[in-house]
Design a protein around this motif. Structure first.
Motif, PDB file in Angstrom:
ATOM      1  N   VAL A  27     -29.790   7.760 -25.794  1.00 42.43           N
ATOM      2  CA  VAL A  27     -29.264   7.568 -27.241  1.00 42.43           C
ATOM      3  C   VAL A  27     -30.136   5.466 -27.155  1.00 42.43           C
ATOM      4  CG1 VAL A  27     -27.286   7.219 -28.961  1.00 42.43           C
ATOM      5  CG2 VAL A  27     -27.326   8.842 -27.478  1.00 42.43           C
ATOM      6  N   ASN A  28     -30.644   5.780 -28.153  1.00 42.56           N
ATOM      7  CA  ASN A  28     -31.499   4.567 -28.577  1.00 42.56           C
ATOM      8  C   ASN A  28     -30.390   3.418 -28.772  1.00 42.56           C
ATOM      9  OD1 ASN A  28     -31.950   4.067 -30.919  1.00 42.56           O
ATOM     10  ND2 ASN A  28     -33.256   5.750 -30.718  1.00 42.56           N
ATOM     11  N   PHE A  29     -30.420   2.541 -28.977  1.00 44.36           N
ATOM     12  CA  PHE A  29     -29.255   1.688 -30.122  1.00 44.36           C
ATOM     13  C   PHE A  29     -29.161   1.435 -31.337  1.00 44.36           C
ATOM     14  CE2 PHE A  29     -29.026  -1.823 -25.576  1.00 44.36           C
ATOM     15  CZ  PHE A  29     -28.215  -0.985 -24.912  1.00 44.36           C
ATOM     16  N   VAL A  30     -30.469   1.676 -32.168  1.00 45.66           N
ATOM     17  CA  VAL A  30     -30.260   1.433 -33.143  1.00 45.66           C
ATOM     18  C   VAL A  30     -30.051   3.138 -33.612  1.00 45.66           C
ATOM     19  CG1 VAL A  30     -31.783   2.420 -35.774  1.00 45.66           C
ATOM     20  CG2 VAL A  30     -32.706   0.978 -34.119  1.00 45.66           C
ATOM     21  N   ASP A  31     -29.324   4.135 -33.237  1.00 44.47           N
ATOM     22  CA  ASP A  31     -28.899   5.166 -33.352  1.00 44.47           C
ATOM     23  C   ASP A  31     -27.236   4.985 -33.142  1.00 44.47           C
ATOM     24  OD1 ASP A  31     -30.742   6.943 -34.649  1.00 44.47           O
ATOM     25  OD2 ASP A  31     -31.730   7.747 -32.661  1.00 44.47           O
ATOM     26  N   LEU A  32     -27.544   4.628 -31.914  1.00 43.85           N
ATOM     27  CA  LEU A  32     -25.135   4.168 -31.646  1.00 43.85           C
ATOM     28  C   LEU A  32     -25.137   3.301 -32.511  1.00 43.85           C
ATOM     29  CD1 LEU A  32     -24.078   4.679 -29.071  1.00 43.85           C
ATOM     30  CD2 LEU A  32     -24.762   2.374 -28.270  1.00 43.85           C
ATOM     31  N   ARG A  33     -25.755   2.628 -33.094  1.00 48.96           N
ATOM     32  CA  ARG A  33     -25.262   1.523 -34.193  1.00 48.96           C
ATOM     33  C   ARG A  33     -24.633   2.448 -35.595  1.00 48.96           C
ATOM     34  NH1 ARG A  33     -26.396  -2.179 -38.332  1.00 48.96           N
ATOM     35  NH2 ARG A  33     -25.044  -3.877 -38.186  1.00 48.96           N
ATOM     36  N   SER A  34     -26.082   3.268 -36.059  1.00 43.91           N
ATOM     37  CA  SER A  34     -25.561   4.222 -36.814  1.00 43.91           C
ATOM     38  C   SER A  34     -23.793   4.614 -36.669  1.00 43.91           C
ATOM     39  CB  SER A  34     -27.059   4.998 -37.750  1.00 43.91           C
ATOM     40  OG  SER A  34     -27.451   3.964 -37.456  1.00 43.91           O
ATOM     41  N   GLY A  50     -23.559  -6.608 -31.378  1.00 43.45           N
ATOM     42  CA  GLY A  50     -24.940  -7.157 -30.197  1.00 43.45           C
ATOM     43  C   GLY A  50     -25.263  -6.330 -29.561  1.00 43.45           C
ATOM     44  N   GLU A  51     -26.326  -6.665 -28.315  1.00 41.25           N
ATOM     45  CA  GLU A  51     -27.049  -5.537 -27.693  1.00 41.25           C
ATOM     46  C   GLU A  51     -25.735  -5.403 -26.669  1.00 41.25           C
ATOM     47  OE1 GLU A  51     -30.494  -5.530 -24.557  1.00 41.25           O
ATOM     48  OE2 GLU A  51     -31.154  -6.195 -26.936  1.00 41.25           O
ATOM     49  N   LYS A  52     -25.507  -6.333 -25.936  1.00 43.73           N
ATOM     50  CA  LYS A  52     -24.078  -6.152 -25.429  1.00 43.73           C
ATOM     51  C   LYS A  52     -22.974  -5.162 -25.088  1.00 43.73           C
ATOM     52  CE  LYS A  52     -25.137 -10.353 -22.912  1.00 43.73           C
ATOM     53  NZ  LYS A  52     -25.269 -11.525 -21.444  1.00 43.73           N
ATOM     54  N   VAL A  53     -22.431  -5.648 -26.815  1.00 37.77           N
ATOM     55  CA  VAL A  53     -21.688  -4.435 -26.831  1.00 37.77           C
ATOM     56  C   VAL A  53     -22.126  -3.016 -27.654  1.00 37.77           C
ATOM     57  CG1 VAL A  53     -20.127  -4.130 -29.150  1.00 37.77           C
ATOM     58  CG2 VAL A  53     -20.546  -6.230 -28.526  1.00 37.77           C
ATOM     59  N   LEU A  54     -23.477  -2.963 -27.898  1.00 40.35           N
ATOM     60  CA  LEU A  54     -24.014  -1.327 -27.701  1.00 40.35           C
ATOM     61  C   LEU A  54     -23.905  -0.891 -26.600  1.00 40.35           C
ATOM     62  CD1 LEU A  54     -26.105  -1.691 -30.635  1.00 40.35           C
ATOM     63  CD2 LEU A  54     -23.992  -0.403 -30.565  1.00 40.35           C
ATOM     64  N   GLU A  55     -24.506  -2.311 -25.802  1.00 42.52           N
ATOM     65  CA  GLU A  55     -24.763  -1.447 -23.831  1.00 42.52           C
ATOM     66  C   GLU A  55     -23.238  -1.474 -22.828  1.00 42.52           C
ATOM     67  OE1 GLU A  55     -26.120  -2.761 -19.879  1.00 42.52           O
ATOM     68  OE2 GLU A  55     -26.586  -4.465 -21.499  1.00 42.52           O
ATOM     69  N   ALA A  56     -22.092  -1.742 -24.025  1.00 38.08           N
ATOM     70  CA  ALA A  56     -20.971  -1.439 -22.901  1.00 38.08           C
ATOM     71  C   ALA A  56     -20.120  -0.207 -23.320  1.00 38.08           C
ATOM     72  CB  ALA A  56     -19.675  -2.678 -23.025  1.00 38.08           C
ATOM     73  N   ILE A  57     -20.401  -0.403 -25.186  1.00 39.38           N
ATOM     74  CA  ILE A  57     -20.118   1.175 -25.491  1.00 39.38           C
ATOM     75  C   ILE A  57     -20.770   2.700 -25.179  1.00 39.38           C
ATOM     76  CG2 ILE A  57     -20.178   2.410 -27.451  1.00 39.38           C
ATOM     77  CD1 ILE A  57     -19.436  -0.061 -29.186  1.00 39.38           C
ATOM     78  N   GLN A  58     -22.126   2.108 -24.831  1.00 43.40           N
ATOM     79  CA  GLN A  58     -22.751   3.325 -24.234  1.00 43.40           C
ATOM     80  C   GLN A  58     -22.386   3.373 -22.504  1.00 43.40           C
ATOM     81  OE1 GLN A  58     -26.763   2.403 -24.169  1.00 43.40           O
ATOM     82  NE2 GLN A  58     -27.251   4.185 -24.378  1.00 43.40           N
ATOM     83  N   MET A  59     -22.148   2.707 -22.157  1.00 38.07           N
ATOM     84  CA  MET A  59     -21.628   2.457 -20.538  1.00 38.07           C
ATOM     85  C   MET A  59     -20.803   2.923 -20.827  1.00 38.07           C
ATOM     86  SD  MET A  59     -24.186   1.943 -19.096  1.00 38.07           S
ATOM     87  CE  MET A  59     -23.618   2.231 -17.427  1.00 38.07           C
ATOM     88  N   ALA A  60     -19.343   2.954 -21.741  1.00 42.33           N
ATOM     89  CA  ALA A  60     -18.312   3.898 -21.399  1.00 42.33           C
ATOM     90  C   ALA A  60     -17.903   5.033 -22.259  1.00 42.33           C
ATOM     91  CB  ALA A  60     -17.489   3.136 -22.525  1.00 42.33           C
ATOM     92  N   TRP A  61     -19.538   5.205 -22.792  1.00 40.32           N
ATOM     93  CA  TRP A  61     -19.506   6.591 -23.716  1.00 40.32           C
ATOM     94  C   TRP A  61     -19.991   7.699 -22.150  1.00 40.32           C
ATOM     95  CZ3 TRP A  61     -22.849   8.290 -27.809  1.00 40.32           C
ATOM     96  CH2 TRP A  61     -23.303   9.798 -28.486  1.00 40.32           C
ATOM     97  N   ILE A  62     -21.167   7.169 -21.327  1.00 41.93           N
ATOM     98  CA  ILE A  62     -21.395   7.916 -19.980  1.00 41.93           C
ATOM     99  C   ILE A  62     -20.332   8.017 -19.595  1.00 41.93           C
ATOM    100  CG2 ILE A  62     -23.015   7.712 -18.293  1.00 41.93           C
ATOM    101  CD1 ILE A  62     -25.202   5.529 -20.160  1.00 41.93           C
ATOM    102  N   GLU A  63     -19.885   7.263 -19.059  1.00 46.24           N
ATOM    103  CA  GLU A  63     -18.389   7.482 -18.147  1.00 46.24           C
ATOM    104  C   GLU A  63     -17.303   8.523 -18.792  1.00 46.24           C
ATOM    105  OE1 GLU A  63     -16.279   3.810 -17.497  1.00 46.24           O
ATOM    106  OE2 GLU A  63     -17.448   2.674 -16.916  1.00 46.24           O
ATOM    107  N   GLU A  64     -17.469   8.615 -20.089  1.00 55.07           N
ATOM    108  CA  GLU A  64     -17.003   9.643 -20.769  1.00 55.07           C
ATOM    109  C   GLU A  64     -17.171  11.357 -20.359  1.00 55.07           C
ATOM    110  OE1 GLU A  64     -13.133  10.694 -22.504  1.00 55.07           O
ATOM    111  OE2 GLU A  64     -13.373   9.227 -21.895  1.00 55.07           O
ATOM    112  N   SER A  65     -18.391  11.446 -20.641  1.00 51.07           N
ATOM    113  CA  SER A  65     -18.739  12.015 -20.664  1.00 51.07           C
ATOM    114  C   SER A  65     -18.908  12.902 -19.254  1.00 51.07           C
ATOM    115  CB  SER A  65     -20.355  12.153 -21.053  1.00 51.07           C
ATOM    116  OG  SER A  65     -20.753  11.519 -20.268  1.00 51.07           O
ATOM    117  N   GLU A  66     -18.478  12.096 -18.081  1.00 53.39           N
ATOM    118  CA  GLU A  66     -19.218  12.728 -17.007  1.00 53.39           C
ATOM    119  C   GLU A  66     -17.513  13.160 -16.547  1.00 53.39           C
ATOM    120  OE1 GLU A  66     -20.679   9.230 -15.030  1.00 53.39           O
ATOM    121  OE2 GLU A  66     -22.189   9.419 -15.338  1.00 53.39           O
ATOM    122  N   ASP A  67     -16.507  12.694 -17.156  1.00 55.56           N
ATOM    123  CA  ASP A  67     -15.394  12.958 -16.596  1.00 55.56           C
ATOM    124  C   ASP A  67     -14.888  13.768 -17.336  1.00 55.56           C
ATOM    125  OD1 ASP A  67     -14.271  10.802 -16.266  1.00 55.56           O
ATOM    126  OD2 ASP A  67     -13.725  10.090 -17.586  1.00 55.56           O
TER     127      ASP A  67
END
Length: 67
Positions: A27-34, A50-67
């Motif tokens: 997921v790219n950051f533009v779509d993630l933010r939307s 900002g980009e760092k917040v989106l990156e942190a959310i994306q990483m948490a989402w990845i972790e959540e999807s791997e559980d």
């Protein structure tokens, strides 16, 4: 409860539930933010993200999807 940008893990869970068939690694950051802004439970200022917040959310989402 209204989610804020700092609620990284809660946002990730909401995204996981809203988009169960999406692989968050691609997921790219533009779509993630939307998608975050479209969450019913989200209520923070869109300009505070900002980009760092989106990156942190994306990483948490990845972790959540791997559980």
């Amino acid at each position: 409860m209204s989610l804020k940008w700092a609620d990284v893990y809660d946002i990730a869970i909401e995204l996981y539930e809203a988009h169960p068939d999406v692989d968050p690694r691609y997921v790219n950051f533009v779509d993630l933010r939307s998608w975050i802004l479209a969450l019913d439970s989200f209520g923070d200022d869109p300009e505070r993200c900002g980009e760092k917040v989106l990156e942190a959310i994306q990483m948490a989402w990845i972790e959540e999807s791997e559980d």
